[in-house]
Design a protein around this motif. Sequence first.
Motif, mmCIF file in Angstrom:
data_model
loop_
_atom_site.group_PDB
_atom_site.id
_atom_site.type_symbol
_atom_site.label_atom_id
_atom_site.label_comp_id
_atom_site.label_asym_id
_atom_site.label_seq_id
_atom_site.Cartn_x
_atom_site.Cartn_y
_atom_site.Cartn_z
ATOM 1 N N UNK A 70 55.897 27.025 42.628
ATOM 2 C CA UNK A 70 55.757 27.523 41.269
ATOM 3 C C UNK A 70 55.225 28.949 41.247
ATOM 4 N N UNK A 71 55.689 29.717 40.271
ATOM 5 C CA UNK A 71 55.132 31.039 39.979
ATOM 6 C C UNK A 71 55.349 31.314 38.505
ATOM 7 N N UNK A 72 54.339 31.878 37.874
ATOM 8 C CA UNK A 72 54.428 32.176 36.453
ATOM 9 C C UNK A 72 53.048 32.433 35.897
ATOM 10 N N UNK A 83 50.352 33.081 43.083
ATOM 11 C CA UNK A 83 49.445 33.549 42.035
ATOM 12 C C UNK A 83 49.473 35.073 41.972
ATOM 13 N N UNK A 84 49.645 35.609 40.777
ATOM 14 C CA UNK A 84 49.696 37.061 40.585
ATOM 15 C C UNK A 84 48.406 37.524 39.912
ATOM 16 N N UNK A 85 47.715 38.462 40.555
ATOM 17 C CA UNK A 85 46.442 38.968 40.054
ATOM 18 C C UNK A 85 46.379 40.485 40.175
ATOM 19 N N UNK A 86 45.465 41.111 39.437
ATOM 20 C CA UNK A 86 45.242 42.547 39.550
ATOM 21 C C UNK A 86 44.731 42.852 40.957
ATOM 22 N N UNK A 89 44.209 35.613 51.237
ATOM 23 C CA UNK A 89 44.363 34.156 51.325
ATOM 24 C C UNK A 89 45.564 33.682 50.508
ATOM 25 N N UNK A 90 46.072 34.518 49.634
ATOM 26 C CA UNK A 90 47.284 34.265 48.857
ATOM 27 C C UNK A 90 48.312 35.318 49.217
ATOM 28 N N UNK A 137 43.652 24.102 47.687
ATOM 29 C CA UNK A 137 42.761 25.192 47.287
ATOM 30 C C UNK A 137 42.794 25.391 45.778
ATOM 31 N N UNK A 138 43.990 25.335 45.199
ATOM 32 C CA UNK A 138 44.144 25.552 43.750
ATOM 33 C C UNK A 138 43.275 24.583 42.944
#
Length: 270
Positions: free
Chosen positions: A190-192, A215-218, A241-242, A249-250
């Motif tokens: 999954x991604x979103x 996971x998308x983060x700044x 780690x991502x 972990x999530x």
Amino acid sequence: MKTMPSRIIAVRDEGKDRKTITVHNKEIAEKAHPGQFIMVWIPGVDEIPMGISHIGREEISFTVHRVGEATNALYNKRVNEYIGVRGPYGRGFKEVDGNIIVIGGGTGTAPLMPLIRRLCERGGNNVTVINGAKSIDEMVFKGELNELAKLGKIKYIPATEDGSLGYKGLATTLLENLLREGEMPNEIYVCGPEVMIKRVVEIALERGIHVQALVERYMKCAIGICGSCTMDPLGIRVCVEGPVIPIEILAKITELGVYKRDSSGRKIKI
């Protein structure tokens, strides 16, 4: 890793305010794996992380959604212009064979595309792709996914919140329906939006299904030094780690889908 000047060799519209940009960069193309990301430098503007949506022999692509100054500048780039690229960074997907569900939300479908293509190339997999968006205008890669479905390589189910294409409703609700009907995947990718990822994790935990989420983060440094992409309470760095993080972990990350961080590191409610 050094920032490498990279020539834009193709630009393709992907929908409203979204484009896929392809650059010539053999060095990154040879090293990249599905799920990894790159840092893209727009001269005179900023440097931002971008998921990789295509890995070729000598070229890579990423898909940009213009929402701010940097993404707008990138969106307006043209063929033969140059940008700076460094990478690839982070942990990619661990590829699992069998019954697979891939679920993307919005532009989050883009970095899932190299994985989908790889699963199709390997053969012998039963791959279901849920492509979610608010409307048909905001749905990316629908053409390619349709073609893969016509070739019998995937089962493709688009989902739009306004019902303009495919299933009307949330992609996560569609996922629940599939599982309720007896679909039992060996893995969910999954991604979103983080709220969506959090819900997928909840659904999977209830049923004992393994998940890998991108996971998308700044991000600023992309090498684990600045701490701008850490997630509580474990303090994991999404850039190291991502960005692909397993469900083990999530499930322990309490801020998933609740908070994000701005450029100063301040927490902002999602």
